[in-house]
Design a protein around this motif. Structure first.
Motif, short mmCIF file in Angstrom:
data_model
loop_
_atom_site.label_atom_id
_atom_site.label_comp_id
_atom_site.label_asym_id
_atom_site.label_seq_id
_atom_site.Cartn_x
_atom_site.Cartn_y
_atom_site.Cartn_z
N TYR A 61 0.81 -1.22 0.00
CA TYR A 61 0.00 0.00 0.00
C TYR A 61 0.84 1.27 0.00
O TYR A 61 0.30 2.37 0.07
N CYS A 62 2.14 1.10 -0.05
CA CYS A 62 3.08 2.22 -0.20
C CYS A 62 3.04 3.21 0.95
O CYS A 62 3.27 4.42 0.76
N LEU A 63 2.73 2.76 2.16
CA LEU A 63 2.84 3.62 3.31
C LEU A 63 4.31 3.73 3.69
O LEU A 63 5.10 2.81 3.45
N THR A 64 4.68 4.85 4.27
CA THR A 64 6.03 4.96 4.77
C THR A 64 6.18 4.05 5.99
O THR A 64 5.18 3.64 6.61
N LYS A 65 7.41 3.74 6.33
CA LYS A 65 7.64 2.86 7.47
C LYS A 65 7.06 3.45 8.74
O LYS A 65 6.44 2.74 9.55
N ASP A 66 7.24 4.76 8.94
CA ASP A 66 6.71 5.42 10.13
C ASP A 66 5.20 5.37 10.17
O ASP A 66 4.59 5.10 11.22
N ASP A 67 4.55 5.64 9.03
CA ASP A 67 3.09 5.61 8.98
C ASP A 67 2.55 4.20 9.22
O ASP A 67 1.56 4.02 9.93
N ALA A 68 3.22 3.22 8.64
CA ALA A 68 2.78 1.83 8.82
C ALA A 68 2.93 1.39 10.27
O ALA A 68 2.04 0.73 10.84
N THR A 69 4.04 1.76 10.88
CA THR A 69 4.28 1.40 12.29
C THR A 69 3.28 2.07 13.21
O THR A 69 2.71 1.44 14.11
N LEU A 70 3.03 3.36 12.97
CA LEU A 70 2.09 4.10 13.80
C LEU A 70 0.68 3.52 13.68
O LEU A 70 -0.01 3.31 14.69
N ALA A 71 0.25 3.23 12.46
CA ALA A 71 -1.10 2.70 12.24
C ALA A 71 -1.28 1.34 12.90
O ALA A 71 -2.29 1.09 13.57
N THR A 72 -0.32 0.45 12.72
CA THR A 72 -0.46 -0.91 13.26
C THR A 72 -0.38 -0.92 14.79
O THR A 72 -1.14 -1.65 15.45
N GLN A 73 0.51 -0.11 15.37
CA GLN A 73 0.60 -0.07 16.82
C GLN A 73 -0.64 0.59 17.44
O GLN A 73 -1.12 0.15 18.49
N THR A 74 -1.16 1.61 16.77
CA THR A 74 -2.38 2.25 17.27
C THR A 74 -3.55 1.27 17.23
O THR A 74 -4.35 1.20 18.18
N PHE A 75 -3.65 0.51 16.15
CA PHE A 75 -4.73 -0.48 16.05
C PHE A 75 -4.61 -1.53 17.15
O PHE A 75 -5.60 -1.86 17.82
N LEU A 76 -3.41 -2.07 17.32
CA LEU A 76 -3.23 -3.15 18.30
C LEU A 76 -3.58 -2.67 19.71
O LEU A 76 -4.22 -3.39 20.47
N LYS A 77 -3.18 -1.44 20.03
CA LYS A 77 -3.50 -0.90 21.35
C LYS A 77 -5.00 -0.76 21.53
O LYS A 77 -5.56 -1.14 22.56
N SER A 78 -5.68 -0.24 20.51
CA SER A 78 -7.14 -0.06 20.59
C SER A 78 -7.85 -1.41 20.64
O SER A 78 -8.83 -1.59 21.37
#
Length: 340
Positions: A61-78
């Motif tokens: 999906y061509c997300l940057t590494k920072d964006d991908a990490t932030l999105a996945t960690q935010t999801f897992l926490k929620s």
């Protein structure tokens, strides 16, 4: 908790040494298993799935590494904080969590990302093969088996279905289907009633001192086995713990050391887990409202409330609408400390 190697030679050697619990172990006829982080590696598996998905978000999906990490960690926490929602389906709720976790420019990808995460999740949550063989040996040795798990009904029954574990167990109890949750002794007595065994003939196996081990003691079960979540938990001092485990297991496979009967039975023939089904002689894997009788092991009419209320609780089993859930008390996803 990941399965560790425990060779046949090690098992054979360990059986030569008696333990202080031999007499009690000989009286055990039923095992009660916690689900998350005991039978299945929920916390570790979810972390692996989310790290793998971060790579997918970058490459596909061509997300940057920072964006991908932030999105996945935010999801897992929620997700760990609240894995289910009473007002909608599991799929809709999780898609919503993904949408909320993605940046504005990526929110439209939530519907595509969710099924990929779900597939990865259950790939990494699979019961380790050594654990499957242990369950099969337990069945062949004549032990009754039950799962007693805290958590929201829909989320827990999805795990049971997708991981194909139902066929190994005589009874599966999910706290949200019942008026109590671990460590309340009644949920353990419910399994005893269903399996027709006495509490002192049962052993509880779980990773949480405050629910599995404490509950086992409150219900006066014969034995409690503690499988610490990680090395940090395993090394904690138990001097100030009110309800201490009878036995600490570094691996679930150390159970063989205490129950020689498991090594005496013939090794089961390996087969895909999805072929595991209940036989005609096996009890049902869930409890219906008609099973509860007035001759329960302990008097609990005040705890249960009216019979109508209990029947409504049972109606929520496996995919129905759920009563309001306190997301802060979800053992299902172990919503507590770290994200990864």
């Amino acid at each position: 908790m990941a399965a560790s190697k425990f060779s046949t030679a090690t098992l054979t050697t360990s059986l030569k040494h008696q333990t202080p619990f031999d007499g009690i172990c000989a009286k055990i006829s039923a095992f009660y298993f916690d689900l998350d982080n005991t039978l299945i590696p929920t916390r570790a598996g979810d972390s692996k799935a989310i790290r793998k998905l971060a790579e997918v978000l970058e490459t596909q999906y061509c997300l940057t590494k920072d964006d991908a990490t932030l999105a996945t960690q935010t999801f897992l926490k929620s997700f760990r904080r609240c894995p289910d929602n009473t007002q909608t389906s599991l799929d809709s709720w999780r898609t919503h969590l993904w949408r909320e976790s993605l940046q504005s420019k990526h929110k439209h990808l939530a519907e595509q990302i969710y099924p990929q995460w779900l597939k990865l999740r259950y790939r990494y949550l699979a019961i380790p093969p050594d654990y499957v063989q242990l369950l099969q040996r337990m069945r062949r040795a004549g032990y009754a088996l039950a799962i007693i798990t805290n958590g929201p009904s829909n989320a827990q029954w999805e795990k049971v279905a997708k991981l194909h574990v139902r066929g190994y167990f005589d009874c599966i109890l999910v706290s949200s289907d019942l008026p109590w949750e671990k460590p309340h002794p009644e949920i353990f007595y419910e399994a005893c009633n269903f399996l027709h065994v006495k509490p002192q003939e049962c052993a509880m196996i779980g990773d949480k001192l405050e629910t599995d081990i404490k509950g086992g003691h409150l219900a006066q079960l014969g034995l409690t086995f503690w499988t610490p979540l990680n090395s940090s938990a395993a090394s904690q001092c138990l001097d100030d713990v009110a309800y201490k485990p009878h036995i600490k297991l570094n691996s679930l496979l150390e159970i063989y050391k205490y129950f020689p009967r498991l090594n005496a039975v013939a090794a089961p023939i390996a087969a895909p887990q999805h072929h595991a089904t209940s036989t005609s002689s096996r009890r049902s894997s869930h409890i219906s409202s008609t099973i509860i009788s007035s001759n329960s092991i302990s008097s609990s009419s005040n705890n249960r409330g009216s019979s109508d209320a209990y029947r409504r609780q049972c109606a929520y089993r496996r995919g129905g609408s759920l009563p309001a859930m306190d997301c802060s008390n979800s053992e299902a996803e172990n919503s507590c400390d770290s994200i990864l």
